[in-house]
Design a protein around this motif. Structure first.
Motif, short mmCIF file in Angstrom:
data_model
loop_
_atom_site.label_atom_id
_atom_site.label_comp_id
_atom_site.label_asym_id
_atom_site.label_seq_id
_atom_site.Cartn_x
_atom_site.Cartn_y
_atom_site.Cartn_z
N THR A 68 11.35 18.35 17.92
CA THR A 68 11.13 17.62 19.17
C THR A 68 10.93 16.12 18.94
O THR A 68 11.02 15.33 19.85
CB THR A 68 9.90 18.18 19.91
N ASN A 69 10.62 15.74 17.69
CA ASN A 69 10.41 14.32 17.39
C ASN A 69 11.18 13.97 16.12
O ASN A 69 10.86 14.46 15.04
CB ASN A 69 8.91 14.07 17.21
N PRO A 70 12.21 13.09 16.23
CA PRO A 70 13.05 12.82 15.05
C PRO A 70 12.31 12.12 13.92
O PRO A 70 12.73 12.18 12.77
CB PRO A 70 14.15 11.92 15.61
N ALA A 71 11.20 11.42 14.24
CA ALA A 71 10.50 10.66 13.20
C ALA A 71 9.35 11.46 12.59
O ALA A 71 8.53 10.90 11.87
CB ALA A 71 9.99 9.35 13.78
N SER A 72 9.27 12.74 12.88
CA SER A 72 8.14 13.51 12.36
C SER A 72 8.49 14.15 11.01
O SER A 72 9.65 14.19 10.60
CB SER A 72 7.76 14.60 13.35
N LEU A 73 7.47 14.68 10.36
CA LEU A 73 7.66 15.38 9.09
C LEU A 73 8.62 16.56 9.22
O LEU A 73 9.27 16.96 8.26
CB LEU A 73 6.31 15.91 8.60
N ASN A 74 8.71 17.09 10.44
CA ASN A 74 9.59 18.24 10.67
C ASN A 74 11.06 17.92 10.43
O ASN A 74 11.88 18.80 10.27
CB ASN A 74 9.42 18.76 12.11
N ALA A 75 11.37 16.61 10.44
CA ALA A 75 12.76 16.20 10.23
C ALA A 75 13.11 16.16 8.74
O ALA A 75 14.28 15.98 8.38
CB ALA A 75 12.99 14.82 10.86
N ALA A 76 12.11 16.32 7.88
CA ALA A 76 12.35 16.15 6.44
C ALA A 76 13.40 17.12 5.90
O ALA A 76 14.32 16.71 5.18
CB ALA A 76 11.04 16.28 5.67
N LYS A 77 13.29 18.39 6.26
CA LYS A 77 14.20 19.38 5.68
C LYS A 77 15.67 19.11 6.01
O LYS A 77 16.50 19.03 5.09
CB LYS A 77 13.80 20.80 6.11
N ILE A 183 5.87 21.81 10.57
CA ILE A 183 4.58 21.59 9.91
C ILE A 183 3.67 20.64 10.68
O ILE A 183 2.48 20.58 10.44
CB ILE A 183 4.76 21.11 8.46
N THR A 184 4.23 19.86 11.60
CA THR A 184 3.36 19.02 12.43
C THR A 184 3.69 19.24 13.90
O THR A 184 4.84 19.45 14.27
CB THR A 184 3.53 17.50 12.13
N THR A 185 2.67 19.18 14.72
CA THR A 185 2.86 19.32 16.16
C THR A 185 2.14 18.16 16.84
O THR A 185 0.97 17.90 16.54
CB THR A 185 2.23 20.65 16.66
N ILE A 186 2.85 17.45 17.71
CA ILE A 186 2.21 16.36 18.44
C ILE A 186 1.57 16.94 19.69
O ILE A 186 2.25 17.52 20.54
CB ILE A 186 3.23 15.26 18.80
N ARG A 187 0.26 16.80 19.78
CA ARG A 187 -0.44 17.37 20.94
C ARG A 187 -0.55 16.36 22.07
O ARG A 187 -0.50 16.69 23.23
CB ARG A 187 -1.85 17.82 20.54
N GLN A 188 -0.72 15.08 21.71
CA GLN A 188 -0.92 14.08 22.74
C GLN A 188 -0.43 12.72 22.24
O GLN A 188 -0.64 12.40 21.07
CB GLN A 188 -2.42 13.98 23.05
N VAL A 189 0.23 11.97 23.09
CA VAL A 189 0.63 10.61 22.73
C VAL A 189 -0.15 9.68 23.64
O VAL A 189 0.06 9.67 24.86
CB VAL A 189 2.15 10.40 22.90
N SER A 190 -1.09 8.90 23.06
CA SER A 190 -1.90 8.04 23.93
C SER A 190 -1.09 6.82 24.33
O SER A 190 -0.24 6.34 23.58
CB SER A 190 -3.18 7.61 23.22
#
Ligand SMILES: Cc1cc2nc3c(=O)[nH]c(=O)nc-3n(C[C@H](O)[C@H](O)[C@H](O)COP(=O)(O)OP(=O)(O)OC[C@H]3O[C@@H](n4cnc5c(N)ncnc54)[C@H](O)[C@@H]3O)c2cc1C
Length: 326
Positions: A68-77, A183-190
């Motif tokens: 859901t977020n291209p700049a997150s750790l989830n994009a590493a693989k 491995i990471t989930t964004i819960r809230q973006v302030s």
């Protein structure tokens, strides 16, 4: 021949300014060699189609319900898989807070020592020389790597965006990303939903320092930002005092900004703060100490109490706006 991959940071298909800067750097490094943009996450295909104005002729896209977020750790693989398949000489990233983590994960996996936060890059016959500032900008070090793959991130708001037309070939990358890879989930973006411009891309920034006196006094900076359509920033002292969140800190350990107009209110002008604002076109400083260091780099200086000067400026701007309407 220098084969370059550029990681595209975007939000739902809208390319960030720092990505345009990174693509321009990539194009310069690649010269006549191939440059490939890698676009991941929601809106990747839309973002890829916008890359033609930066002279990019090939993009690899990957979308997945789990990413859901291209700049997150989830994009590493998926990103590592693309780099392994493509075998580039250089992978370029924008140096943003969100991407630092992804860059570190990718570099560690590929056993590459990355060069981060570069402010100048030269490609001399395939030898990449990156310059970065250290000791709060007092020293510029030149780094070159003898590793086959170079991973480099570039500091935002330093490199110009060069637009040049191209036709783009978009290839979809096939990769199995499952729920267990997340491995990471964004819960809230302030700050989401605020109407203020993004600090990194704002044309006008109103920033407050310890001289604002207290968190409540930032209300007058918000009012000034409202009448100017500006973003609000802060010095580290203000963030350390918990008057403002870290996401608006400007400087060496905060954000590097490059507005047309930077209004520093109650900021002394420490070198670590200046490191983040020196690309501003015009700096206006308001400070009650005529000897404050900020006046040495300011284009315009007002010696006075921010609590009096800022409301007076707001009134004047309102008057000018009203008179221009009548
Ligand atoms: C490793 C490291 C990294 C750092 N990174 C950063 C960074 O990223 N960003 C950053 O900002 N700092 C950073 N710092 C901290 C930096 O050194 C300064 O301490 C900080 O910038 C000072 O913030 P300031 O100007 O708000 O406060 P001060 O230095 O306390 O200055 C306050 C100013 O307000 C003026 N003033 C007081 N009252 C009024 C009034 N009523 N009206 C008008 N003016 C008034 C004073 O004359 C003074 O000039 C870093 C420091 C280190 C060691």
């Amino acid at each position: 021949m220098t084969k370059v991959i550029v990681f595209v940071d975007h939000k739902n298909g809208v390319i960030k300014k720092v990505t345009a800067e990174t693509l321009s750097v990539g194009k310069n490094i690649a010269g006549q060699s191939q440059i490939t943009a890698v676009v991941l996450g929601p809106g990747a295909k839309g973002a890829a189609s916008c890359l033609t104005k930066y002279g990019i002729d090939r993009a690899i896209v990957f979308e997945s319900e789990y990413l859901t977020n291209p700049a997150s750790l989830n994009a590493a693989k998926p990103l590592i898989a693309i780099i392994k398949r493509e075998q580039p000489d250089v992978v370029l990233f924008p140096h943003t807070a969100a991407i630092k983590e992804l860059l570190a994960a990718v570099s560690a996996n590929l056993e590459v020592s990355p060069t981060v936060d570069s402010v100048a890059i030269e490609n001399i016959d395939g030898r990449l020389i990156c310059r970065r500032q250290i000791y709060a900008g007092k020293v510029v070090e030149s780094l070159t790597s003898n590793q086959t793959l170079k991973i480099v991130s570039i500091r935002p708001n330093i490199f110009p965006v060069i637009e040049r037309d191209s036709e783009i070939k978009v290839e979809e990358f096939s990769f199995l990303l499952g729920a267990t890879d997340i491995i990471t989930t964004i819960r809230q973006v302030s700050g989401e939903g605020k109407t203020r411009p993004d600090l990194m891309e704002a044309k006008i920034i109103v920033a407050g320092g310890r001289g604002m006196g207290c968190a409540e006094n930032f209300a007058i900076l918000e009012q000034l930002a409202d009448v100017l359509g500006a973003a609000v920033g802060a010095s580290r002292s203000v963030v350390d005092a918990e008057w403002q969140p870290q996401c608006i800190q400007i400087g060496q350990t905060g954000k590097t900004v490059a507005p047309d107009l930077y209004i520093a209110c109650g900021i002394s002008g420490a070198i670590q703060h200046i490191a983040g604002i020196y690309s501003s076109k015009i700096i206006v400083a308001i400070n009650n100490d005529p000897d404050a260091p900020i006046f040495k780099i300011a284009d315009y200086g007002i010696v006075g109490d921010v609590r009096e000067v800022v409301p007076a400026i707001i009134q004047e701007i309102k008057k000018i706006k009203l008179s221009s309407l009548s």
